[in-house]
Scaffold this motif. Sequence first.
Motif, PDB file in Angstrom:
ATOM      1  N   SER A  73       1.000  -1.186  -0.241  1.00  0.00           N
ATOM      2  CA  SER A  73      -0.125  -0.183   0.079  1.00  0.00           C
ATOM      3  C   SER A  73       0.891   1.227   0.193  1.00  0.00           C
ATOM      4  N   PHE A  74       0.008   1.996  -0.575  1.00  0.00           N
ATOM      5  CA  PHE A  74       0.594   3.364  -0.840  1.00  0.00           C
ATOM      6  C   PHE A  74       1.681   4.238   0.520  1.00  0.00           C
ATOM      7  N   MET A  75       0.236   3.704   1.479  1.00  0.00           N
ATOM      8  CA  MET A  75       0.110   4.364   3.351  1.00  0.00           C
ATOM      9  C   MET A  75       1.959   3.576   3.823  1.00  0.00           C
ATOM     10  N   TYR A  76       1.835   2.688   3.739  1.00  0.00           N
ATOM     11  CA  TYR A  76       2.686   1.587   4.590  1.00  0.00           C
ATOM     12  C   TYR A  76       3.929   2.108   3.737  1.00  0.00           C
ATOM     13  N   LYS A  77       4.335   1.777   2.886  1.00  0.00           N
ATOM     14  CA  LYS A  77       5.399   2.493   1.413  1.00  0.00           C
ATOM     15  C   LYS A  77       6.079   3.632   2.138  1.00  0.00           C
ATOM     16  N   GLY A  80       4.917   4.122   6.828  1.00  0.00           N
ATOM     17  CA  GLY A  80       4.696   3.216   7.968  1.00  0.00           C
ATOM     18  C   GLY A  80       3.188   2.624   8.666  1.00  0.00           C
ATOM     19  N   THR A  81       3.592   1.826   9.362  1.00  0.00           N
ATOM     20  CA  THR A  81       2.322   1.438  10.017  1.00  0.00           C
ATOM     21  C   THR A  81       2.074   2.110  10.846  1.00  0.00           C
ATOM     22  N   TYR A  82       2.217   3.153  11.484  1.00  0.00           N
ATOM     23  CA  TYR A  82       1.284   4.710  12.403  1.00  0.00           C
ATOM     24  C   TYR A  82       0.498   5.432  10.862  1.00  0.00           C
ATOM     25  N   ALA A  83       0.887   5.328  10.047  1.00  0.00           N
ATOM     26  CA  ALA A  83       0.173   6.274   9.286  1.00  0.00           C
ATOM     27  C   ALA A  83      -1.042   5.810   8.344  1.00  0.00           C
ATOM     28  N   ASP A  84      -0.105   3.953   8.284  1.00  0.00           N
ATOM     29  CA  ASP A  84      -1.407   3.137   7.540  1.00  0.00           C
ATOM     30  C   ASP A  84      -2.820   2.889   8.788  1.00  0.00           C
ATOM     31  N   THR A  85      -2.541   2.837   9.698  1.00  0.00           N
ATOM     32  CA  THR A  85      -3.401   2.754  10.963  1.00  0.00           C
ATOM     33  C   THR A  85      -3.764   3.667  10.887  1.00  0.00           C
ATOM     34  N   LEU A  86      -3.826   5.041  11.211  1.00  0.00           N
ATOM     35  CA  LEU A  86      -4.460   6.121  11.312  1.00  0.00           C
ATOM     36  C   LEU A  86      -4.891   6.289  10.077  1.00  0.00           C
ATOM     37  N   PHE A  87      -4.688   5.800   8.831  1.00  0.00           N
ATOM     38  CA  PHE A  87      -5.551   6.378   7.783  1.00  0.00           C
ATOM     39  C   PHE A  87      -7.220   5.069   7.444  1.00  0.00           C
ATOM     40  N   THR A  91     -10.588   6.363   7.173  1.00  0.00           N
ATOM     41  CA  THR A  91     -11.274   5.865   5.936  1.00  0.00           C
ATOM     42  C   THR A  91     -12.616   4.680   6.515  1.00  0.00           C
ATOM     43  N   TYR A  92     -12.223   3.712   7.304  1.00  0.00           N
ATOM     44  CA  TYR A  92     -13.889   3.516   7.639  1.00  0.00           C
ATOM     45  C   TYR A  92     -14.698   4.626   8.508  1.00  0.00           C
ATOM     46  N   GLY A  93     -14.464   4.925   9.450  1.00  0.00           N
ATOM     47  CA  GLY A  93     -15.117   5.480  10.799  1.00  0.00           C
ATOM     48  C   GLY A  93     -15.280   6.637  10.404  1.00  0.00           C
ATOM     49  N   VAL A  94     -15.197   7.462   9.148  1.00  0.00           N
ATOM     50  CA  VAL A  94     -15.379   8.324   8.326  1.00  0.00           C
ATOM     51  C   VAL A  94     -16.464   7.878   7.365  1.00  0.00           C
ATOM     52  N   ALA A  95     -16.340   7.209   6.655  1.00  0.00           N
ATOM     53  CA  ALA A  95     -17.235   6.389   5.737  1.00  0.00           C
ATOM     54  C   ALA A  95     -18.325   5.317   7.198  1.00  0.00           C
ATOM     55  N   GLY A  96     -18.021   5.270   7.408  1.00  0.00           N
ATOM     56  CA  GLY A  96     -19.046   4.763   8.810  1.00  0.00           C
ATOM     57  C   GLY A  96     -20.136   5.564   9.703  1.00  0.00           C
ATOM     58  N   SER A  97     -19.211   6.535   9.958  1.00  0.00           N
ATOM     59  CA  SER A  97     -20.075   7.137  10.551  1.00  0.00           C
ATOM     60  C   SER A  97     -21.063   8.508   9.673  1.00  0.00           C
TER      61      SER A  97
END
Length: 163
Positions: A73-77, A80-87, A91-97
């Motif tokens: 994934s672009f974010m992970y490359k 790193g892990t932190y940004a990939d997790t936050l993204f 993404t899922y939180g904003v889309a769901g809410s």
Amino acid sequence: MNKSTPINKKLTGSIILCIVFILFAQAYQSDLKNLMKTIFESGWLSKILWTYVICVLCFHRYLFASYELAKDSFMYKHFGTYADTLFGISTYGVAGSTSIALLKGLYMQTFFDGKHFMGFGTFDLISMFLLTSFLFVYCIFNTTILLKEIIFYSANAVVEVRT
């Protein structure tokens, strides 16, 4: 000699459960409408969704998942892990809410004469419902897939990449 086909118990049970649910919904229609209104107005759906997404993605990213697929994934490359997790969480939180808020407005306008989407015609509202419900299901479905990976995690699993 006639060989009979065995009954699909899961499908038969699902059909019976659907019929019972539809009959129950018809019998208690006004009570269910008011219950849905109370649930939407409480704000708990959004809180539950955000809690679910944050917990599942944090556990998945940090504790259980191998990053062989995430490394693509672009974010992970790049971050790193932190940004990939936050993204992923955002993404899922904003889309769901957001989908919950839109579904609430559509529900209130349809069943309680609310005026949330003025100027929208019936076709627009139906389209909005279809797209919003798809977005909500997409968010829940993908987060649940990650939860399933956590629950059925095996450290001994070997990933083989074929070219």
